[in-house]
Scaffold this motif. Structure first.
Motif, PDB file in Angstrom:
ATOM      1  N   LEU A 113       0.821  -1.213   0.000  1.00 14.01           N
ATOM      2  CA  LEU A 113       0.000   0.000   0.000  1.00 14.01           C
ATOM      3  C   LEU A 113       0.852   1.259   0.000  1.00 14.01           C
ATOM      4  O   LEU A 113       0.620   2.186  -0.796  1.00 14.01           O
ATOM      5  CB  LEU A 113      -0.921  -0.009   1.225  1.00 14.01           C
ATOM      6  CG  LEU A 113      -1.745   1.258   1.466  1.00 14.01           C
ATOM      7  CD1 LEU A 113      -2.765   1.444   0.359  1.00 14.01           C
ATOM      8  CD2 LEU A 113      -2.429   1.211   2.836  1.00 14.01           C
ATOM      9  N   PHE A 114       1.836   1.333   0.884  1.00 10.45           N
ATOM     10  CA  PHE A 114       2.634   2.551   0.987  1.00 10.45           C
ATOM     11  C   PHE A 114       3.482   2.777  -0.263  1.00 10.45           C
ATOM     12  O   PHE A 114       3.701   3.912  -0.672  1.00 10.45           O
ATOM     13  CB  PHE A 114       3.486   2.513   2.255  1.00 10.45           C
ATOM     14  CG  PHE A 114       2.746   2.958   3.474  1.00 10.45           C
ATOM     15  CD1 PHE A 114       3.133   4.080   4.173  1.00 10.45           C
ATOM     16  CD2 PHE A 114       1.630   2.267   3.925  1.00 10.45           C
ATOM     17  CE1 PHE A 114       2.441   4.512   5.289  1.00 10.45           C
ATOM     18  CE2 PHE A 114       0.929   2.680   5.041  1.00 10.45           C
ATOM     19  CZ  PHE A 114       1.322   3.808   5.730  1.00 10.45           C
ATOM     20  N   GLY A 115       3.933   1.701  -0.880  1.00  7.37           N
ATOM     21  CA  GLY A 115       4.649   1.854  -2.139  1.00  7.37           C
ATOM     22  C   GLY A 115       3.759   2.407  -3.233  1.00  7.37           C
ATOM     23  O   GLY A 115       4.178   3.279  -4.011  1.00  7.37           O
ATOM     24  N   ARG A 116       2.507   1.918  -3.305  1.00  8.69           N
ATOM     25  CA  ARG A 116       1.575   2.423  -4.327  1.00  8.69           C
ATOM     26  C   ARG A 116       1.270   3.896  -4.106  1.00  8.69           C
ATOM     27  O   ARG A 116       1.196   4.679  -5.066  1.00  8.69           O
ATOM     28  CB  ARG A 116       0.269   1.621  -4.306  1.00  8.69           C
ATOM     29  CG  ARG A 116       0.392   0.197  -4.823  1.00  8.69           C
ATOM     30  CD  ARG A 116      -0.975  -0.363  -5.205  1.00  8.69           C
ATOM     31  NE  ARG A 116      -1.952  -0.264  -4.133  1.00  8.69           N
ATOM     32  CZ  ARG A 116      -2.132  -1.200  -3.200  1.00  8.69           C
ATOM     33  NH1 ARG A 116      -1.361  -2.281  -3.189  1.00  8.69           N
ATOM     34  NH2 ARG A 116      -3.062  -1.052  -2.279  1.00  8.69           N
ATOM     35  N   ILE A 117       1.067   4.287  -2.853  1.00 13.11           N
ATOM     36  CA  ILE A 117       0.743   5.688  -2.569  1.00 13.11           C
ATOM     37  C   ILE A 117       1.915   6.587  -2.943  1.00 13.11           C
ATOM     38  O   ILE A 117       1.749   7.607  -3.628  1.00 13.11           O
ATOM     39  CB  ILE A 117       0.367   5.858  -1.090  1.00 13.11           C
ATOM     40  CG1 ILE A 117      -0.984   5.191  -0.811  1.00 13.11           C
ATOM     41  CG2 ILE A 117       0.326   7.339  -0.704  1.00 13.11           C
ATOM     42  CD1 ILE A 117      -1.383   5.179   0.647  1.00 13.11           C
ATOM     43  N   ALA A 118       3.125   6.225  -2.509  1.00 20.38           N
ATOM     44  CA  ALA A 118       4.289   7.067  -2.801  1.00 20.38           C
ATOM     45  C   ALA A 118       4.551   7.171  -4.296  1.00 20.38           C
ATOM     46  O   ALA A 118       5.020   8.218  -4.786  1.00 20.38           O
ATOM     47  CB  ALA A 118       5.519   6.515  -2.083  1.00 20.38           C
ATOM     48  N   ALA A 119       4.226   6.112  -5.043  1.00 22.73           N
ATOM     49  CA  ALA A 119       4.439   6.137  -6.489  1.00 22.73           C
ATOM     50  C   ALA A 119       3.527   7.140  -7.188  1.00 22.73           C
ATOM     51  O   ALA A 119       3.781   7.498  -8.348  1.00 22.73           O
ATOM     52  CB  ALA A 119       4.225   4.742  -7.065  1.00 22.73           C
ATOM     53  N   ALA A 176      12.014   3.961   0.659  1.00 22.80           N
ATOM     54  CA  ALA A 176      13.337   4.442   0.279  1.00 22.80           C
ATOM     55  C   ALA A 176      13.624   4.281  -1.208  1.00 22.80           C
ATOM     56  O   ALA A 176      14.389   5.065  -1.779  1.00 22.80           O
ATOM     57  CB  ALA A 176      14.410   3.722   1.100  1.00 22.80           C
ATOM     58  N   GLY A 177      13.011   3.304  -1.853  1.00 27.27           N
ATOM     59  CA  GLY A 177      13.238   3.129  -3.276  1.00 27.27           C
ATOM     60  C   GLY A 177      12.519   4.140  -4.146  1.00 27.27           C
ATOM     61  O   GLY A 177      12.796   4.241  -5.339  1.00 27.27           O
ATOM     62  N   ILE A 178      11.569   4.862  -3.557  1.00 21.75           N
ATOM     63  CA  ILE A 178      10.766   5.834  -4.306  1.00 21.75           C
ATOM     64  C   ILE A 178      11.077   7.258  -3.879  1.00 21.75           C
ATOM     65  O   ILE A 178      11.132   8.166  -4.710  1.00 21.75           O
ATOM     66  CB  ILE A 178       9.259   5.544  -4.102  1.00 21.75           C
ATOM     67  CG1 ILE A 178       8.935   4.113  -4.541  1.00 21.75           C
ATOM     68  CG2 ILE A 178       8.397   6.554  -4.852  1.00 21.75           C
ATOM     69  CD1 ILE A 178       7.535   3.668  -4.159  1.00 21.75           C
ATOM     70  N   CYS A 179      11.292   7.448  -2.588  1.00 24.73           N
ATOM     71  CA  CYS A 179      11.487   8.782  -2.027  1.00 24.73           C
ATOM     72  C   CYS A 179      12.925   8.936  -1.536  1.00 24.73           C
ATOM     73  O   CYS A 179      13.470   8.044  -0.879  1.00 24.73           O
ATOM     74  CB  CYS A 179      10.517   9.014  -0.871  1.00 24.73           C
ATOM     75  SG  CYS A 179       8.780   8.951  -1.380  1.00 24.73           S
TER      76      CYS A 179
END
Length: 256
Positions: A113-119, A176-179
């Motif tokens: 979920l958090f990866g999808r939101i940050a993306a 960390a991989g997105i932000c």
């Protein structure tokens, strides 16, 4: 099973509930967002606050509760109020600021979920989130123990309640991989609550809702009575009429 929100019950402790949201908003970096989303906006005060802070931005408030959105739509601020599920949120364009205030703890699978939101963030965009670290607290433990220990236990088995959060390190690794810029911290508030059965009444506005939805009539009354007795013993009302309840919160601000 759908669980309705009661805006009046939720707002009963508005000053205490607002503390974490205002602390989160105060830590936002300098920015000039044009596209803002409040995921789990509730009765809308924080989305309206962001609209006043950035009047040129398009501000959207998303919530799954029609009752909460009815209250939000009564606000005078020009916000786009949308009924929907934050877990399935898919904005049409990249977002400059995503606020999730005490909402994402209700959703599963935070790693994904958090990866999808940050993306969904635009370059330079910010994801700001705070969640109660509720599962391990004394009042939540008492609630679960009481639910499992009476004639209501069968009806309450499998109730979709709040699950434990991930560790701060796990949220860091997901984002960390997105932000490129991450700030994650926790704070424990000592909530000072007024009134009879103050901790029970606090929980009626949030965590108790799924349990009360699963029960009715005399069984619901018996469960609430048993829970009230245990909470009153664990959180006694003081001589000044107030009750003290520690409540930890996890915060994160991630910038893409």
């Amino acid at each position: 099973m759908s669980t309705a929100w009661d805006p009046d019950q939720y707002q009963r402790f508005r000053a205490q509930r607002d503390r974490a949201a205002l602390d989160l908003l105060s830590r936002l970096p300098d920015m000039d967002p044009r596209e803002i989303w409040d995921l789990g906006c509730g009765t809308g005060e924080h989305a309206a606050m962001m609209k006043r802070r950035w009047p040129g931005a398009a501000v959207h408030g998303l919530d799954s509760s029609a009752e909460m959105l009815t209250r939000a739509r009564a606000l005078p601020d020009e916000v786009d109020w949308i009924e929907g599920d934050a877990g399935a949120w898919a904005p049409e364009r990249p977002v400059d600021l995503i606020l999730a205030n005490a909402s994402l703890q209700w959703l599963p699978n935070h790693g994904a979920l958090f990866g999808r939101i940050a993306a969904r963030l635009a370059p330079g965009g910010v994801f700001a989130c705070q969640m109660p670290m509720a599962f391990e607290t004394r009042h939540h433990t008492i609630m679960r123990e009481t639910a499992a220990a009476g004639p209501w236990a069968g009806a309450l088995e499998g109730v979709d309640a709040i699950a434990p959060l991930l560790t701060p390190e796990a949220y860091h690794d997901v984002l960390a991989g997105i932000c490129s810029d991450l700030d994650i911290w926790s704070t424990t508030y000592l909530q000072v609550l007024d009134g009879e059965d103050a901790v029970l009444e606090w929980m009626r506005g949030t965590a108790l809702r799924p349990y009360l939805t699963a029960l009715s009539g005399a069984m619901q009354d018996a469960f609430v009575s048993a829970l009230s007795e245990r909470l009153s013993g664990a959180f006694p009302r003081r001589a000044d009429g107030r009750t003290l309840m520690p409540f930890p919160r996890l915060f994160l601000i991630a910038r893409r």
